[in-house]
Design an enzyme around this catalytic site. Structure first.
Site, PDB file in Angstrom:
ATOM      1  N   LYS A   1       3.488  -3.519  10.917  1.00 41.15           N
ATOM      2  CA  LYS A   1       2.427  -3.911  11.531  1.00 41.15           C
ATOM      3  C   LYS A   1       2.683  -4.176  12.909  1.00 41.15           C
ATOM      4  CE  LYS A   1      -2.068  -3.436  10.898  1.00 41.15           C
ATOM      5  NZ  LYS A   1      -2.896  -2.510  10.086  1.00 41.15           N
TER       6      LYS A   1
ATOM      7  N   THR B   1     -10.187   9.341   3.509  1.00 42.91           N
ATOM      8  CA  THR B   1     -10.141   8.423   2.611  1.00 42.91           C
ATOM      9  C   THR B   1     -11.373   8.255   1.685  1.00 42.91           C
ATOM     10  OG1 THR B   1      -9.169   7.044   4.298  1.00 42.91           O
ATOM     11  CG2 THR B   1     -10.199   5.590   2.764  1.00 42.91           C
TER      12      THR B   1
ATOM     13  N   LYS C   1       0.774  -1.170   0.247  1.00 44.00           N
ATOM     14  CA  LYS C   1      -0.021  -0.024  -0.134  1.00 44.00           C
ATOM     15  C   LYS C   1       1.105   1.324   0.101  1.00 44.00           C
ATOM     16  CE  LYS C   1      -4.299   1.423   2.301  1.00 44.00           C
ATOM     17  NZ  LYS C   1      -5.117   0.881   3.331  1.00 44.00           N
TER      18      LYS C   1
END
Ligand code: NAD
Length: 368
Positions: A77, A149, A65
């Site tokens: 993460k 977003t 991403k």
């Protein structure tokens, strides 16, 4: 537990950190997947059943991403194995302990994810100086409040028009999941001339081909109600937004909304994936074979992470909006052009584009 060395390939993970602080009940994992483009940005997920494998998968998704978004950040993460619904003081203690445990891990910049929020990020930054998704008072850009977003999703729609012979002006839009992403995507699409004809949340779906009252629906959600509380609305079950009569569908709820089972009933000509992995691979293939254009999740919904990167640089909301628009427009055009020229799925074209950017970034690493 899986052998950590068994996870991975030529991209990553670069580093897996297992954290244990029994005195405070902390058990956590951080996966730095790939940091060739810069320090990794990736959320902190808190869930009792989170695993190392899940963390590694999510970290890899962030690598792609972030590479696709063209931000100077790699992918990472972390997961804290704990119940996010615990008492507030306990949660603060746990999150602070986690933040101290990753203090030396300078190549990881935590952000909010399932089970954590902007207050958690404020505690993290207070402990170790690094976090994104902060409260506004600490320089954060409240991305769900401003709907960045959803804004990016609408920009992707604008760019996609010429690749599916559709005009936003008068296009009928169905939104599955009228939450932070969905309602703002609806707002920005309506601002561009589209008509909202279906909206759903966990309570069900409301439909009206003449156009649903956007502000009223947003008001209902702000009051903690369901879209199905709209007075006089035609209400159908929760899955009805996916199969609604429309030109544009925005799945913006959970993974696996478009499946092998319901894909034949999808009527849209353009799908903008607001949620992460809302369609199975087989469903995307079936849509592609039918000539339905799908702008994949990590291209269409990258507004949030681009905004986080701007926040990290000390940028403002206005700057974030400008950069989100430029990047998402450019990436959507590039991906759809590649897909059209090669006949491949847009997701594959997007993965190739991200991989090429990643490979270029990796050439600058000493050990590669
Ligand atoms: P949210 O919780 O604000 O909204 C989700 C909405 O979906 C809620 O209204 C909920 O009622 C509804 N919903 C849940 N299950 C549903 C179902 N089966 N059918 C119809 N509606 C359903 O969440 P959000 O922040 O809008 O995120 C939505 C998705 O987008 C998630 O997959 C998230 O990971 C992804 N995403 C979010 C962002 C962001 O900036 N918030 C960025 C990228 C990706």
């Amino acid at each position: 537990m899986t052998d950590p060395f068994a996870i991975g390939d030529d991209i990553g993970p670069e580093k897996i950190v297992l954290i244990r602080r029994p005195a405070v009940g902390l058990q956590a994992v951080v996966v730095l997947d790939n940091i060739a483009a810069g320090p990794a940005i990736g959320g902190v997920r808190m869930a009792p059943d989170a695993t190392l494998e899940e963390c590694a998968r999510l970290a890899r998704a962030m690598t792609f991403k972030n590479a696709a978004a063209g931000i100077p950040h790699g992918g990472g993460k972390s997961v804290i194995m704990a119940d996010p619904g615990m008492a507030a003081p306990d949660k603060e203690r746990l999150v602070r302990a986690f933040a101290r445990a990753i203090e030396e891990l300078a190549a990881y910049i935590p952000g909010p994810d399932m089970g954590t929020n902007e207050s958690c990020m404020a505690w993290v930054r207070d402990e170790n100086g690094r976090a994104v998704g902060l409260p506004a008072v600490l320089g954060g850009i409240p991305l769900d409040e401003i709907g960045i977003t959803g804004f990016g999703v609408a920009v992707a729609a604008e760019a996609a028009q010429e690749y599916c012979d559709l005009s936003l002006d008068g296009a009928r839009v169905a939104i599955q999941g009228f939450g932070a992403v969905g309602k703002h995507a609806a707002r920005h699409l309506v601002e561009r001339g589209a008509r909202l004809v279906a909206a759903s949340d966990t309570g069900g779906t409301v439909l009206d081909q003449a156009g649903l009252p956007l502000d009223e629906l947003i008001g209902l959600k702000a009051a903690g109600k369901s879209v199905t509380d709209l007075p006089g609305a035609r209400v159908e079950p929760v899955g009805a937004a996916i199969t609604a009569e429309c030109d544009i569908l925005v799945p913006a709820a959970r993974p696996d909304a478009i499946t092998d089972a319901n894909v034949v009933q999808v009527k849209a000509r353009l799908i903008l994936e607001g949620a992460n992995i809302p369609s199975s691979r087989a469903a995307e293939q079936a849509l592609h074979d039918r000539g339905v254009l799908v702008v994949p999740d990590f291209i269409a919904n990258a507004g949030g992470v681009i905004c986080a990167a701007v926040e990290y640089q000390g940028g403002t909301e206005a700057t974030a909006r400008e950069i989100v628009a430029t990047k998402i427009r450019g990436n959507t055009e590039e991906v759809l052009r590649r897909a059209r020229d090669t006949g491949r799925l847009p997701r594959d074209a997007a993965t190739d584009m991200a991989r090429a950017r990643l490979d270029r970034a990796m050439t600058y690493r000493r050990y590669r």
